[in-house]
Scaffold this motif. Structure first.
Motif, PDB file in Angstrom:
ATOM      1  N   VAL A   1       6.030  -7.457  -2.688  1.00 63.01           N
ATOM      2  CA  VAL A   1       5.407  -6.438  -3.475  1.00 63.01           C
ATOM      3  C   VAL A   1       5.918  -6.464  -4.940  1.00 63.01           C
ATOM      4  O   VAL A   1       7.095  -6.642  -5.211  1.00 63.01           O
ATOM      5  CB  VAL A   1       5.903  -4.795  -2.957  1.00 63.01           C
ATOM      6  CG1 VAL A   1       5.422  -3.792  -3.998  1.00 63.01           C
ATOM      7  CG2 VAL A   1       5.802  -4.673  -1.491  1.00 63.01           C
ATOM      8  N   ARG A   2       4.991  -6.604  -5.779  1.00 62.65           N
ATOM      9  CA  ARG A   2       5.224  -6.699  -7.278  1.00 62.65           C
ATOM     10  C   ARG A   2       4.873  -5.589  -7.965  1.00 62.65           C
ATOM     11  O   ARG A   2       4.174  -4.858  -8.008  1.00 62.65           O
ATOM     12  CB  ARG A   2       4.175  -7.802  -7.986  1.00 62.65           C
ATOM     13  CG  ARG A   2       4.663  -9.109  -7.514  1.00 62.65           C
ATOM     14  CD  ARG A   2       3.798 -10.338  -8.243  1.00 62.65           C
ATOM     15  NE  ARG A   2       3.662 -10.024  -9.826  1.00 62.65           N
ATOM     16  CZ  ARG A   2       4.442 -10.763 -10.232  1.00 62.65           C
ATOM     17  NH1 ARG A   2       5.124 -11.854 -10.087  1.00 62.65           N
ATOM     18  NH2 ARG A   2       4.297 -10.865 -11.769  1.00 62.65           N
TER      19      ARG A   2
ATOM     20  N   GLU B   1       1.063  -4.246  -6.959  1.00 61.04           N
ATOM     21  CA  GLU B   1       0.303  -5.314  -6.328  1.00 61.04           C
ATOM     22  C   GLU B   1       1.035  -5.879  -5.166  1.00 61.04           C
ATOM     23  O   GLU B   1       2.150  -6.266  -5.289  1.00 61.04           O
ATOM     24  CB  GLU B   1      -0.476  -6.073  -7.377  1.00 61.04           C
ATOM     25  CG  GLU B   1       0.385  -6.775  -8.319  1.00 61.04           C
ATOM     26  CD  GLU B   1      -0.302  -7.093  -9.333  1.00 61.04           C
ATOM     27  OE1 GLU B   1      -1.444  -7.340  -9.609  1.00 61.04           O
ATOM     28  OE2 GLU B   1       0.627  -7.774 -10.349  1.00 61.04           O
ATOM     29  N   ARG B   2       0.246  -6.545  -4.391  1.00 60.08           N
ATOM     30  CA  ARG B   2       0.690  -7.430  -3.274  1.00 60.08           C
ATOM     31  C   ARG B   2       1.205  -8.641  -3.823  1.00 60.08           C
ATOM     32  O   ARG B   2       0.602  -9.293  -5.134  1.00 60.08           O
ATOM     33  CB  ARG B   2      -0.413  -7.967  -2.133  1.00 60.08           C
ATOM     34  CG  ARG B   2      -0.068  -8.864  -1.174  1.00 60.08           C
ATOM     35  CD  ARG B   2      -1.334  -8.823  -0.129  1.00 60.08           C
ATOM     36  NE  ARG B   2      -1.281  -9.844   0.962  1.00 60.08           N
ATOM     37  CZ  ARG B   2      -1.408 -11.089   0.671  1.00 60.08           C
ATOM     38  NH1 ARG B   2      -1.529 -11.565  -0.495  1.00 60.08           N
ATOM     39  NH2 ARG B   2      -1.153 -11.861   1.613  1.00 60.08           N
TER      40      ARG B   2
ATOM     41  N   ALA C   1       0.786  -1.179  -0.027  1.00 61.78           N
ATOM     42  CA  ALA C   1      -0.074  -0.010   0.129  1.00 61.78           C
ATOM     43  C   ALA C   1       0.867   1.338   0.041  1.00 61.78           C
ATOM     44  O   ALA C   1       0.611   2.227  -0.479  1.00 61.78           O
ATOM     45  CB  ALA C   1      -0.842  -0.063   1.230  1.00 61.78           C
ATOM     46  N   ASP C   2       1.809   1.378   0.684  1.00 61.39           N
ATOM     47  CA  ASP C   2       2.803   2.431   0.694  1.00 61.39           C
ATOM     48  C   ASP C   2       3.660   2.511  -0.463  1.00 61.39           C
ATOM     49  O   ASP C   2       3.597   3.783  -1.155  1.00 61.39           O
ATOM     50  CB  ASP C   2       4.156   2.136   1.717  1.00 61.39           C
ATOM     51  CG  ASP C   2       3.341   2.138   3.227  1.00 61.39           C
ATOM     52  OD1 ASP C   2       2.574   2.766   3.585  1.00 61.39           O
ATOM     53  OD2 ASP C   2       3.498   0.979   3.739  1.00 61.39           O
TER      54      ASP C   2
ATOM     55  N   PRO D   1       5.380   6.663   4.126  1.00 67.16           N
ATOM     56  CA  PRO D   1       4.222   6.195   4.365  1.00 67.16           C
ATOM     57  C   PRO D   1       2.969   6.671   3.589  1.00 67.16           C
ATOM     58  O   PRO D   1       2.708   7.644   3.059  1.00 67.16           O
ATOM     59  CB  PRO D   1       3.782   6.443   6.096  1.00 67.16           C
ATOM     60  CG  PRO D   1       4.523   7.812   6.040  1.00 67.16           C
ATOM     61  CD  PRO D   1       5.892   7.638   5.198  1.00 67.16           C
ATOM     62  N   LYS D   2       1.938   5.823   3.269  1.00 67.86           N
ATOM     63  CA  LYS D   2       0.880   6.129   2.658  1.00 67.86           C
ATOM     64  C   LYS D   2       0.162   7.408   2.944  1.00 67.86           C
ATOM     65  O   LYS D   2      -0.593   7.957   2.348  1.00 67.86           O
ATOM     66  CB  LYS D   2      -0.283   4.904   2.394  1.00 67.86           C
ATOM     67  CG  LYS D   2      -0.689   4.302   3.749  1.00 67.86           C
ATOM     68  CD  LYS D   2      -1.482   3.334   3.380  1.00 67.86           C
ATOM     69  CE  LYS D   2      -2.409   2.789   4.656  1.00 67.86           C
ATOM     70  NZ  LYS D   2      -3.462   1.660   4.663  1.00 67.86           N
ATOM     71  N   GLY D   3       0.244   7.534   4.441  1.00 66.79           N
ATOM     72  CA  GLY D   3      -0.483   8.805   4.808  1.00 66.79           C
ATOM     73  C   GLY D   3       0.014   9.939   4.637  1.00 66.79           C
ATOM     74  O   GLY D   3      -0.688  10.910   4.403  1.00 66.79           O
TER      75      GLY D   3
END
Length: 727
Positions: free
Chosen positions: A181-182, A173-174, A142-143, A201-203
């Motif tokens: 992480v791909r 993607e996961r 996600a990050d 971070p995604k935040g």
């Protein structure tokens, strides 16, 4: 990285150009049949010590140039300090080793490799299972995906400074589990190792608002050995505190305080106990070396001061006693010198080089033959000696625009242009139509009048003509060296007293107040040049003399730069090229002159990159007309480029064969040399003052610092050698 390009970001680099392919590049140039990268010219000096010897706790006060405007390194106003904070607090997939080459950072990655090339490139990252953000959340896909979306360039609401590489990603993607992480690329990308370093971070990356504003003043979530504790703009400092959630080796220091201290005040700040670590200029290094003649683990500077030479301890002590008798100022200086005995100078070479830039957009330098003549008039080895010789550092000219010695892409491709040759330079000028004779007297009187006006104004800024209105240059100024056997009849140009500085893309200054008149090797004239005192006659074409505008910054931190410019002007004078040296304020130097093209010759520096296919591309890209009729130069401030060089960069970044990519980069570099838009001169010196008991810190050279290992020696522990290599 100090003041060679005021205001530019330190993540990029420099140079540019090649005209429509006139020169034939030697077939050997760019050949990768054997490794030409070599080793770094100077190793790092960080006083390496095992962690068991380092005390637990303590605060390191580290001088920096400024408190950064933003903590988001992907914004346009990020600077070198923004990057330093990111190194200590955020994940990096790859770190640079002592050779300036990327290596997997094991604290975050178990592995990363290309697992598919057809039909598309796929990179699989396997993350360290212990890697977590400071809020406890695992670092994951996600990050990576949030950072890709923010930096891809597809959403203009994100105020990004660059998106190179991220714009080639098609999806993220996961993998088989949360630790994989791909990353799938729509177009092959050779420099994929440059991505996600740092990783936010995604935040921070998740929305335009959080990207644009959320990480400018604070980082709420981090994932490094340190976390951002406070950004204090009132006291001009940033405090980093030990991260309790860090899973790697615990940081030895409790805190690192990055404190803004002007470079000309750092020696006093060290002596007053306000800072422990600081990059300094040669004059400050001279003071510390002199103060520490009774001991110290750093390598002494050579040729810096007569009092700093072996056997001069008694003279130094006598000098301090005399100073104490010379009033309050003298006594304070003497006390500072005594305090500076607790410090040493650790030195290396910065991963950056200083260049002579030639603006090829207009005037005489629009003719490639004139640019090549300028280049062939220069003795680059002599110029390197002026700057590096007095510091005891290897005075070796830089042979590449795209890398430095030790880096994978490095090879000395300067042979594509050729070395100093006065006869060849004069022949090129004659072929371009520049001949002796013409109406130079009237022009000279005009410039003399301008100089008189500048001098009457009493300012440091001004203009003078080297070879015309400088009395010193009209008198015999070339002395034959005392040892003709060693120097083969070459001649040395005395310094006219003008001292200069050194500049870099991060906009900071580097001063060299130690280079005095006649105190360093000067410019050389090869065999066959006119006798001493008989420089070539001025050259004229269509009734106009060949005079080039040489723009320099006027600040006190630019002494070395002006010394180098003085030597260059003397060398050009030998082939009939006159230089009009104009000194301008530091604030306007880059913005109003370099970036806007208001110069013929200029000196500034660029950082080296481990990923030149990506980072050097905008520096050498062929300028193209914009929709409004202006010229889009990207970072190519010499305004010279060709389709051929652009194609070589495109091919180098689009192949996954490392050897092929290196070969293409070296071919591009050869053609950049041949075009003579930018002439690399020397690698910049890196001088760092440190407390003697501070270990694993100092002059880092290429290597990314290991922040968790920095600290102060335990009481009774033996002080290591500052120059020993770190395992």
């Amino acid at each position: 990285m100090a003041h060679d390009g005021v205001g530019l970001r330190a993540v990029m680099r420099s140079v540019a150009f090649l005209t429509a392919g006139v020169l034939a590049v030697p077939a050997v140039a760019g050949c990768s049949s054997e490794d030409s990268a070599g080793r770094p010219l100077a190793g790092q000096e960080i006083a390496p010590a095992g962690r068991e010897l380092v005390a637990d706790g303590g605060t390191l006060r580290w001088a920096v140039d400024d408190v950064p405007e933003t903590l988001n390194t992907f914004q346009s106003d990020a600077d070198a300090v923004s990057g330093r904070i990111a190194q200590a607090t955020l994940p990096t997939m790859y770190r640079l080793d002592a050779d300036g080459r990327p290596q997997v950072d094991g604290d975050y990655l178990e592995s990363a490799k290309v697992v598919e090339t057809e039909p598309k490139q796929v990179v699989l990252y396997k993350l360290n299972q212990q890697a977590v953000w400071s809020d406890g959340r695992e670092i994951g896909a996600a990050d990576f995906a949030a950072q890709w979306r923010a930096l891809s360039g597809k959403d203009s609401a994100y105020w990004t400074a660059r998106n190179a590489g991220y714009d080639r990603i098609e999806k993220i993607e996961r993998g088989a589990n949360d630790l994989e992480v791909r990353v799938t690329f729509g177009r092959a990308y050779a420099d994929w190792k440059s991505l996600f370093s740092p990783l936010y971070p995604k935040g921070v990356m998740g929305t335009p608002d959080s990207f644009n504003d959320g990480a400018r003043r604070k980082l709420k979530v981090t994932a490094g050995p340190f976390a951002v504790k406070k950004v204090d703009r009132k006291d001009d400092q940033v405090t980093l505190a030990r991260n309790p959630r860090w899973w790697g080796h615990p940081a030895k220091l409790s805190e690192i305080v990055l404190k803004a201290v002007p470079r000309d005040e750092r020696a006093a700040a060290l002596a007053d106990g306000k800072i422990d670590l600081a990059e300094i200029d040669p004059s400050a290094a001279d003071r510390i070396t002199l103060a520490g003649r009774t001991g110290g683990t750093g390598t002494p500077l050579r040729g810096a001061s007569p009092m700093a030479q072996p056997g001069s301890g008694r003279a130094a002590a006598k000098s301090l006693r005399d100073l104490k008798k010379q009033g309050r100022k003298g006594a304070r200086y003497a006390r500072q010198q005594e305090a500076l005995r607790g410090f040493e100078v650790r030195k290396s070479l910065e991963p950056a080089f200083t260049q002579l830039a030639l603006n090829g957009s207009e005037g005489p330098l629009a003719d490639e033959r004139v640019r090549r003549a300028v280049a062939r008039a220069l003795d680059r080895e002599a110029l390197a000696k002026v700057v590096l010789g007095p510091l005891g550092l290897p005075a070796v000219p830089v042979g590449s625009h795209l890398a430095l010695s030790g880096q994978a892409a490095y090879a000395d491709n300067s042979g594509a242009l050729g070395g100093q040759d006065t006869g060849e330079a004069q022949a090129l000028l004659a072929d371009a139509g520049w001949v002796s004779g013409g109406p130079v007297k009237e022009e000279k009187e005009k410039k003399k009048g301008k100089k008189a006006d500048d001098e009457s104004a009493g300012g440091d800024e001004g203009t003078y003509i080297v070879g015309e209105d400088d009395k010193a240059l009209q008198e015999p100024e070339w002395e034959r060296r005392t040892d003709p056997k060693d120097h083969q009849g070459k001649h040395e140009k005395k310094s006219s007293g003008e001292q200069g500085g050194t500049h870099l893309a991060d906009g900071k200054q580097y001063a060299d107040k130690q280079l005095k008149q006649g105190g360093a090797p000067g410019a050389y004239a090869p065999k066959g040049t006119p006798a001493p005192g008989a420089a070539a006659a001025p050259l004229v074409k269509n009734g106009k003399p060949l005079t080039l505008r040489f723009v320099l910054p006027s600040g006190a931190g630019s002494a070395t730069l002006r010394t180098v410019a003085d030597r260059i002007s003397g060398m050009l004078d030998w082939v009939g090229i006159r230089t009009e040296i104009t000194r301008v304020s530091d604030d306007s130097y880059f913005k109003d002159h370099i970036a806007s093209g208001q110069y013929d010759l200029a000196l500034y520096s660029w950082p080296a990159s481990a990923f030149p296919a990506t980072d050097a591309r905008p520096v050498y890209a062929k300028p193209v007309p914009a929709a409004d009729g202006s010229l889009n130069v990207e970072q190519n401030y010499t305004r010279v480029g060709t389709d051929q060089v652009d194609q070589l960069f495109d091919q180098a970044v689009g192949t996954l064969d490392g050897d092929e990519s290196t070969d293409l980069l070296r071919k591009a570099d050869s053609r950049i040399w041949a075009a003579a838009g930018s002439i690399p001169l020397y690698q910049r010196p890196q001088l760092t003052a440190t407390r003697k008991d501070l270990v694993n810190a100092g002059a880092f050279g290429f290597q990314t610092p290991v922040y968790e290992d920095m600290g102060f020696l335990k009481k009774g522990a033996k002080t290591p050698s500052a120059s020993a290599s770190k395992d």
